[in-house]
Design a protein around this motif. Structure first.
Motif, PDB file in Angstrom:
ATOM      1  N   UNK A 166     -81.434  33.265 -74.470  1.00  9.40           N
ATOM      2  CA  UNK A 166     -80.647  32.085 -74.839  1.00  9.40           C
ATOM      3  C   UNK A 166     -80.110  32.294 -76.248  1.00  9.40           C
ATOM      4  N   UNK A 167     -80.990  32.368 -77.237  1.00  8.82           N
ATOM      5  CA  UNK A 167     -80.580  32.655 -78.610  1.00  8.82           C
ATOM      6  C   UNK A 167     -81.639  33.502 -79.302  1.00  8.82           C
ATOM      7  N   UNK A 168     -81.184  34.472 -80.059  1.00  9.55           N
ATOM      8  CA  UNK A 168     -82.064  35.222 -80.959  1.00  9.55           C
ATOM      9  C   UNK A 168     -81.570  34.918 -82.371  1.00  9.55           C
ATOM     10  N   UNK A 169     -82.434  34.356 -83.187  1.00  9.40           N
ATOM     11  CA  UNK A 169     -82.041  33.881 -84.515  1.00  9.40           C
ATOM     12  C   UNK A 169     -82.796  34.666 -85.570  1.00  9.40           C
ATOM     13  N   UNK A 176     -76.653  36.039 -78.728  1.00 11.59           N
ATOM     14  CA  UNK A 176     -76.837  35.448 -77.417  1.00 11.59           C
ATOM     15  C   UNK A 176     -76.132  36.326 -76.396  1.00 11.59           C
ATOM     16  N   UNK A 177     -76.217  35.945 -75.126  1.00 16.51           N
ATOM     17  CA  UNK A 177     -75.583  36.734 -74.069  1.00 16.51           C
ATOM     18  C   UNK A 177     -74.912  35.813 -73.068  1.00 16.51           C
ATOM     19  N   UNK A 178     -73.897  36.335 -72.419  1.00 20.24           N
ATOM     20  CA  UNK A 178     -73.309  35.694 -71.244  1.00 20.24           C
ATOM     21  C   UNK A 178     -73.730  36.535 -70.054  1.00 20.24           C
ATOM     22  N   UNK A 205     -68.797  33.531 -70.741  1.00 19.33           N
ATOM     23  CA  UNK A 205     -68.449  34.150 -72.021  1.00 19.33           C
ATOM     24  C   UNK A 205     -67.503  33.258 -72.821  1.00 19.33           C
ATOM     25  N   UNK A 206     -66.450  32.788 -72.184  1.00 20.13           N
ATOM     26  CA  UNK A 206     -65.460  31.955 -72.875  1.00 20.13           C
ATOM     27  C   UNK A 206     -66.088  30.680 -73.423  1.00 20.13           C
ATOM     28  N   UNK A 207     -66.948  30.062 -72.631  1.00 20.82           N
ATOM     29  CA  UNK A 207     -67.592  28.812 -73.051  1.00 20.82           C
ATOM     30  C   UNK A 207     -68.437  29.046 -74.308  1.00 20.82           C
ATOM     31  N   UNK A 208     -69.265  30.088 -74.292  1.00 24.88           N
ATOM     32  CA  UNK A 208     -70.140  30.354 -75.428  1.00 24.88           C
ATOM     33  C   UNK A 208     -69.329  30.668 -76.681  1.00 24.88           C
TER      34      UNK A 208
END
Length: 352
Positions: A166-169, A176-178, A205-208
């Motif tokens: 989901x997220x790597x911070x 993140x990934x799609x 991808x576009x949304x993220x």
């Protein structure tokens, strides 16, 4: 029984919260043994292990400051897995899911949404369930996934092996990934993707990227590539960005979760259709989970490592509730979509 799982089983017997997990390609398991049975709401300033529902209405944490933290090296195992998958067909489940997909396609045709991710529950009878054995099988067979067992008496016992970050911070940087599209891994060098699957992944991808551009800076992304996750292959795009402060990070999480990979696009229209039509409550399936505010392997601060809760199940007595789904967009075929959920269900069935 390992020393770690001796503690885990004692904790479970006392009905006290715990989590044990193994990160992708890691050589050790990390466990939080909570000292009480309090259900802690997620506080963005805490560090620990977070567990968040699909609708984001339930956001909890096993806090580091209320837990003992343990580490244990992964031991080499020699499990033998059968290549014979469960081919039994539940005609009722098949009919229900295909009808649901057909209904979604009508809404897509009307322009209500471009994509919706539809899922179903599958109940599997289990006997002589061994928590340690099933966890070790997850770790052995799904090395590139995030493997976990999470328990809280007020939530239940969940297990999974999710392929999706989901997220790597890391301080003010995020990754993140799609991830979308699914085919069986036949170990062939050539994977042919349909137009439907390519478009599905591009929507994610576009949304993220569009949402990150609203709350972050320095947004970059890779070209799509094939990603192997156990018996399946997906299309994956890596995405990076930077943010300025904690407030921006909270906005990023709120805008991205749930992503089109587990919900749809536009998000609210897709989510409304899911809630009104799937026929069950996802709860923590397609939510997110993982390390919050610290990398516990290195004890590095201001780092979070969060994964979408996919390829997962909830254990209730002598029953395992498996959760499986797939993205629906223009060009989807109801029969093929049901088959995709059957393929995804093998991830958990293979370790039960």
């Amino acid at each position: 029984m390992s020393v770690l799982f001796q503690k885990i089983k004692e904790q479970y017997h006392k009905q006290l919260p715990f989590v044990v997990y193994c990160k992708p390609n890691a050589q050790k398991s990390i466990a939080f043994i909570q000292k009480n049975d309090t259900l802690y709401d997620l506080n963005t300033m805490d560090s620990g292990f977070t567990f968040v529902s699909f609708d984001a209405q339930k956001s909890y944490i096993i806090p580091e400051n209320q837990s003992d933290v343990y580490f244990e090296n992964i031991e080499t195992s020699d499990f033998i897995f059968s290549n014979n998958k469960d081919v039994s067909v539940d005609l009722t489940a098949q009919s229900n899911h295909e009808s649901l997909v057909a209904k979604a396609l009508q809404e897509i045709e009307k322009g209500v949404f471009q994509k919706v991710v539809l899922s179903r529950e599958e109940l599997v009878s289990i006997s002589d369930f061994d928590l340690e054995l099933v966890y070790n099988k997850l770790v052995y067979f799904y090395q590139t996934a995030f493997k976990y067992v999470f328990f809280h008496p007020k939530i239940g016992l969940w297990m999974g092996a999710t392929p999706e970050q989901f997220l790597k911070i890391n301080k003010n940087k995020i990754e993140t990934v799609a991830l979308a599209g699914t085919v069986l891994n036949t170990n062939s060098e050539l994977v042919i993707w349909s137009k439907k699957e390519i478009e599905e992944q591009q929507i994610v991808t576009d949304y993220i990227v569009e949402n990150l551009n609203q709350h972050a800076k320095e947004v970059t992304y890779s070209k799509p590539y094939n990603y192997k996750a156990g018996a399946l292959i997906h299309i994956k795009t890596d995405i990076q960005a930077a943010f300025e402060n904690q407030s921006d990070l909270e906005k990023i999480i709120k805008s991205l979760h749930p992503t089109p990979a587990v919900c749809g696009f536009p998000k609210w229209e897709a989510q409304k259709f899911i809630i009104e039509n799937e026929g069950y409550d996802r709860t923590f399936y397609a939510g997110f989970l993982g390390e919050w505010n610290k990398d516990f392997a290195s004890y590095k601060e201001n780092c979070s490592d969060l994964y979408v809760n996919l390829r997962c199940m909830k254990i209730e007595g002598q029953t395992a509730k498996l959760y499986v789904g797939g993205g629906i967009n223009k060009g989807s075929n109801p029969e093929k979509e049901y088959v995709e959920t059957v393929n995804k269900s093998q991830t958990m069935k293979k370790v039960l």
